[in-house]
Design a protein around this motif. Sequence first.
Motif, PDB file in Angstrom:
ATOM      1  N   LEU A 110       9.571   3.163  -8.491  1.00  0.00           N
ATOM      2  CA  LEU A 110       9.711   2.434  -7.189  1.00  0.00           C
ATOM      3  C   LEU A 110       8.707   3.271  -6.103  1.00  0.00           C
ATOM      4  CD1 LEU A 110      13.562   2.358  -6.809  1.00  0.00           C
ATOM      5  CD2 LEU A 110      11.842   0.777  -7.847  1.00  0.00           C
ATOM      6  N   GLY A 111       7.949   2.329  -5.243  1.00  0.00           N
ATOM      7  CA  GLY A 111       7.108   2.852  -4.246  1.00  0.00           C
ATOM      8  C   GLY A 111       7.560   2.544  -2.941  1.00  0.00           C
ATOM      9  N   ILE A 112       7.716   3.519  -2.184  1.00  0.00           N
ATOM     10  CA  ILE A 112       8.223   3.171  -0.828  1.00  0.00           C
ATOM     11  C   ILE A 112       6.919   3.465   0.008  1.00  0.00           C
ATOM     12  CG2 ILE A 112      10.575   3.854  -0.949  1.00  0.00           C
ATOM     13  CD1 ILE A 112      10.096   6.665   0.288  1.00  0.00           C
ATOM     14  N   GLU A 113       6.961   2.487   0.936  1.00  0.00           N
ATOM     15  CA  GLU A 113       5.791   2.560   2.035  1.00  0.00           C
ATOM     16  C   GLU A 113       6.227   2.937   3.298  1.00  0.00           C
ATOM     17  OE1 GLU A 113       2.890  -0.892   3.780  1.00  0.00           O
ATOM     18  OE2 GLU A 113       3.740  -1.362   1.980  1.00  0.00           O
ATOM     19  N   PRO A 114       5.764   3.847   3.892  1.00  0.00           N
ATOM     20  CA  PRO A 114       6.105   4.368   5.305  1.00  0.00           C
ATOM     21  C   PRO A 114       5.562   3.425   6.275  1.00  0.00           C
ATOM     22  CG  PRO A 114       5.125   5.966   4.373  1.00  0.00           C
ATOM     23  CD  PRO A 114       4.906   4.916   3.291  1.00  0.00           C
ATOM     24  N   GLU A 115       6.449   2.618   7.228  1.00  0.00           N
ATOM     25  CA  GLU A 115       6.097   1.573   7.793  1.00  0.00           C
ATOM     26  C   GLU A 115       6.438   2.173   9.438  1.00  0.00           C
ATOM     27  OE1 GLU A 115       5.161  -1.486   7.684  1.00  0.00           O
ATOM     28  OE2 GLU A 115       5.149  -1.722   5.617  1.00  0.00           O
ATOM     29  N   PRO A 116       5.673   2.100  10.418  1.00  0.00           N
ATOM     30  CA  PRO A 116       5.812   2.472  11.823  1.00  0.00           C
ATOM     31  C   PRO A 116       7.249   2.218  12.518  1.00  0.00           C
ATOM     32  CG  PRO A 116       3.697   1.474  11.705  1.00  0.00           C
ATOM     33  CD  PRO A 116       4.491   1.005  10.451  1.00  0.00           C
ATOM     34  N   ALA A 117       7.849   1.216  12.116  1.00  0.00           N
ATOM     35  CA  ALA A 117       9.110   1.003  12.713  1.00  0.00           C
ATOM     36  C   ALA A 117      10.236   0.919  11.886  1.00  0.00           C
ATOM     37  CB  ALA A 117       9.010  -0.514  13.325  1.00  0.00           C
TER      38      ALA A 117
END
Length: 193
Positions: A110-117
């Motif tokens: 699993l790859g989590i993506e940091p997102e600004p909101a």
Amino acid sequence: PPVPETAVEGLEAVREQAAAVGVVISALSGTWNMAHPNLAYRATMRGRFEWVLQAAQILGAPIVTLCTGSRDAGNMWAHHGQNTSAAAWADMADELSHALDRAAPYGLRLGIEPEPANVICDAAAARRILDQLQAPHLGIVLDAANLIAPEQAANQQAILDHALDLLGGNLLLAHAKDHDAFGDRKSTRLNSS
């Protein structure tokens, strides 16, 4: 429940057609709002995630990508004042733990993506969840444009260097995208491994 047979046939056809033209399916998106304030919503999405895992396996995609969501019940990409709360973090971490448990038997990462909101909004928050969960099949989808607001362009090298220092050993995929003059983002996903 298993993926319906008609969906299996379609997924197999996509896999075969991709292979026939030399396209590698590196990842499949499994994103849902892991920080949604409603537990019933999150439970429903957990059930649907099982189908995503099955689909990834059928497609031959070794990675399922995730974003961590927002407390905004109507839009997981919208900032919410409670995204930095302990309760939002706990709900997101619980959902991510569940996702990791479900992905393990399939042999998927699993790859989590940091997102600004989102709850995981930057490299420091991504490092925090990696350290908290200590899951060998959890990594990061790095999207540099999500880490650099348009007004931070002058500091982009330092911001990216810091992100790579924190997350470099855990990168699974990377985006190549930029901001336009209005701060809108456009992307292409690249396999970093």
